[in-house]
Design a protein around this motif. Structure first.
Motif, PDB file in Angstrom:
ATOM      1  N   LYS A 183       9.749  -2.558   9.441  1.00  0.00           N
ATOM      2  CA  LYS A 183       8.899  -2.865  10.312  1.00  0.00           C
ATOM      3  C   LYS A 183       9.952  -3.800  11.129  1.00  0.00           C
ATOM      4  O   LYS A 183      10.807  -4.489  10.773  1.00  0.00           O
ATOM      5  CB  LYS A 183       8.135  -3.918   9.495  1.00  0.00           C
ATOM      6  N   SER A 184       8.978  -4.501  12.312  1.00  0.00           N
ATOM      7  CA  SER A 184       9.994  -5.071  13.002  1.00  0.00           C
ATOM      8  C   SER A 184       9.164  -6.969  12.314  1.00  0.00           C
ATOM      9  O   SER A 184       8.139  -7.222  12.690  1.00  0.00           O
ATOM     10  CB  SER A 184       9.256  -5.538  14.339  1.00  0.00           C
ATOM     11  N   LYS A 185       9.945  -7.902  12.389  1.00  0.00           N
ATOM     12  CA  LYS A 185       9.903  -8.737  12.060  1.00  0.00           C
ATOM     13  C   LYS A 185       8.813  -9.368  12.690  1.00  0.00           C
ATOM     14  O   LYS A 185       7.616 -11.344  13.185  1.00  0.00           O
ATOM     15  CB  LYS A 185      10.744  -9.998  11.914  1.00  0.00           C
ATOM     16  N   PHE A 186       8.559  -9.098  14.262  1.00  0.00           N
ATOM     17  CA  PHE A 186       7.933  -9.858  15.517  1.00  0.00           C
ATOM     18  C   PHE A 186       7.174  -9.687  15.356  1.00  0.00           C
ATOM     19  O   PHE A 186       6.363 -10.022  16.236  1.00  0.00           O
ATOM     20  CB  PHE A 186       8.900  -9.782  16.650  1.00  0.00           C
ATOM     21  N   LYS A 187       6.540  -8.296  14.380  1.00  0.00           N
ATOM     22  CA  LYS A 187       4.570  -7.645  14.683  1.00  0.00           C
ATOM     23  C   LYS A 187       4.318  -7.535  13.668  1.00  0.00           C
ATOM     24  O   LYS A 187       3.352  -7.449  13.438  1.00  0.00           O
ATOM     25  CB  LYS A 187       5.240  -6.303  15.777  1.00  0.00           C
ATOM     26  N   GLN A 188       4.976  -7.502  12.354  1.00  0.00           N
ATOM     27  CA  GLN A 188       4.530  -7.047  10.932  1.00  0.00           C
ATOM     28  C   GLN A 188       5.397  -7.517   9.939  1.00  0.00           C
ATOM     29  O   GLN A 188       6.600  -8.186   9.797  1.00  0.00           O
ATOM     30  CB  GLN A 188       4.170  -5.499  11.485  1.00  0.00           C
ATOM     31  N   SER A 189       4.527  -8.276   9.083  1.00  0.00           N
ATOM     32  CA  SER A 189       5.473  -9.005   7.765  1.00  0.00           C
ATOM     33  C   SER A 189       5.582  -8.063   6.856  1.00  0.00           C
ATOM     34  O   SER A 189       5.377  -6.644   7.020  1.00  0.00           O
ATOM     35  CB  SER A 189       4.714  -9.952   7.654  1.00  0.00           C
ATOM     36  N   ILE A 190       6.904  -8.147   5.138  1.00  0.00           N
ATOM     37  CA  ILE A 190       6.986  -7.703   5.060  1.00  0.00           C
ATOM     38  C   ILE A 190       5.516  -6.501   3.643  1.00  0.00           C
ATOM     39  O   ILE A 190       5.525  -5.840   3.331  1.00  0.00           O
ATOM     40  CB  ILE A 190       8.444  -7.885   3.746  1.00  0.00           C
ATOM     41  N   ASP A 191       4.495  -8.131   4.264  1.00  0.00           N
ATOM     42  CA  ASP A 191       3.061  -7.623   3.088  1.00  0.00           C
ATOM     43  C   ASP A 191       2.876  -6.377   4.123  1.00  0.00           C
ATOM     44  O   ASP A 191       2.117  -5.023   3.454  1.00  0.00           O
ATOM     45  CB  ASP A 191       2.583  -8.491   3.037  1.00  0.00           C
ATOM     46  N   ASN A 192       2.673  -5.923   5.539  1.00  0.00           N
ATOM     47  CA  ASN A 192       2.363  -4.911   5.820  1.00  0.00           C
ATOM     48  C   ASN A 192       3.155  -3.930   5.904  1.00  0.00           C
ATOM     49  O   ASN A 192       2.210  -2.475   4.948  1.00  0.00           O
ATOM     50  CB  ASN A 192       2.453  -5.250   7.164  1.00  0.00           C
ATOM     51  N   ALA A 193       4.124  -3.781   5.414  1.00  0.00           N
ATOM     52  CA  ALA A 193       5.280  -2.608   5.326  1.00  0.00           C
ATOM     53  C   ALA A 193       4.698  -2.151   3.367  1.00  0.00           C
ATOM     54  O   ALA A 193       4.400  -0.876   3.213  1.00  0.00           O
ATOM     55  CB  ALA A 193       6.360  -2.752   5.007  1.00  0.00           C
ATOM     56  N   LYS A 194       4.797  -3.092   2.631  1.00  0.00           N
ATOM     57  CA  LYS A 194       3.829  -2.800   0.857  1.00  0.00           C
ATOM     58  C   LYS A 194       2.295  -2.809   1.075  1.00  0.00           C
ATOM     59  O   LYS A 194       2.224  -1.065   0.417  1.00  0.00           O
ATOM     60  CB  LYS A 194       4.195  -4.087   0.403  1.00  0.00           C
ATOM     61  N   VAL A 195       1.687  -3.045   1.774  1.00  0.00           N
ATOM     62  CA  VAL A 195       0.553  -2.694   1.696  1.00  0.00           C
ATOM     63  C   VAL A 195       0.497  -1.310   2.223  1.00  0.00           C
ATOM     64  O   VAL A 195       0.034   0.105   1.630  1.00  0.00           O
ATOM     65  CB  VAL A 195       0.012  -2.792   2.643  1.00  0.00           C
ATOM     66  N   GLN A 196       1.046  -0.450   3.241  1.00  0.00           N
ATOM     67  CA  GLN A 196       1.226   0.840   4.397  1.00  0.00           C
ATOM     68  C   GLN A 196       1.919   1.609   3.325  1.00  0.00           C
ATOM     69  O   GLN A 196       1.268   2.995   3.181  1.00  0.00           O
ATOM     70  CB  GLN A 196       2.017   0.724   5.435  1.00  0.00           C
ATOM     71  N   TYR A 197       3.041   1.647   2.470  1.00  0.00           N
ATOM     72  CA  TYR A 197       4.126   2.402   1.824  1.00  0.00           C
ATOM     73  C   TYR A 197       2.581   2.505   0.635  1.00  0.00           C
ATOM     74  O   TYR A 197       2.376   4.316  -0.197  1.00  0.00           O
ATOM     75  CB  TYR A 197       5.095   1.504   1.687  1.00  0.00           C
ATOM     76  N   MET A 198       2.211   1.684  -0.077  1.00  0.00           N
ATOM     77  CA  MET A 198       1.326   2.224  -0.802  1.00  0.00           C
ATOM     78  C   MET A 198       0.065   2.609  -1.054  1.00  0.00           C
ATOM     79  O   MET A 198      -0.484   3.465  -1.498  1.00  0.00           O
ATOM     80  CB  MET A 198       0.749   0.494  -2.087  1.00  0.00           C
ATOM     81  N   LYS A 199      -0.330   2.438  -0.070  1.00  0.00           N
ATOM     82  CA  LYS A 199      -2.069   2.980   0.560  1.00  0.00           C
ATOM     83  C   LYS A 199      -1.907   4.661   1.246  1.00  0.00           C
ATOM     84  O   LYS A 199      -2.720   5.077   0.732  1.00  0.00           O
ATOM     85  CB  LYS A 199      -2.635   2.100   1.556  1.00  0.00           C
TER      86      LYS A 199
END
Length: 70
Positions: A36-52
């Protein structure tokens, strides 16, 4: 030998899901990453996307996904 593969299709079951990065050691997949780019999405978005969306078994066929299972 380490090999880094970007944008790898991970499903053998007809799904077009992609992993951002996959690390192979001697041809064996050892790690996958969701970038994820830190300018557009957070690390939390990456975690949720990976888990879901990166389930170790295909929800429809219940077959394991080789790059996502031990």
């Amino acid at each position: 030998m380490l090999r880094v593969v970007p944008e790898r299709v991970y499903s053998l079951n007809g799904d077009d899901g992609r992993l951002d990065l996959t690390f192979f050691v001697n041809g064996i997949p050892v790690a996958t990453y969701e970038l994820k780019s830190k300018f557009k999405q957070s690390i939390d978005n990456a975690k949720v996307q990976y888990m879901k969306y990166r389930q170790p078994k295909d929800p429809k066929t219940k077959k394991p996904e080789p790059l996502l299972t031990f």
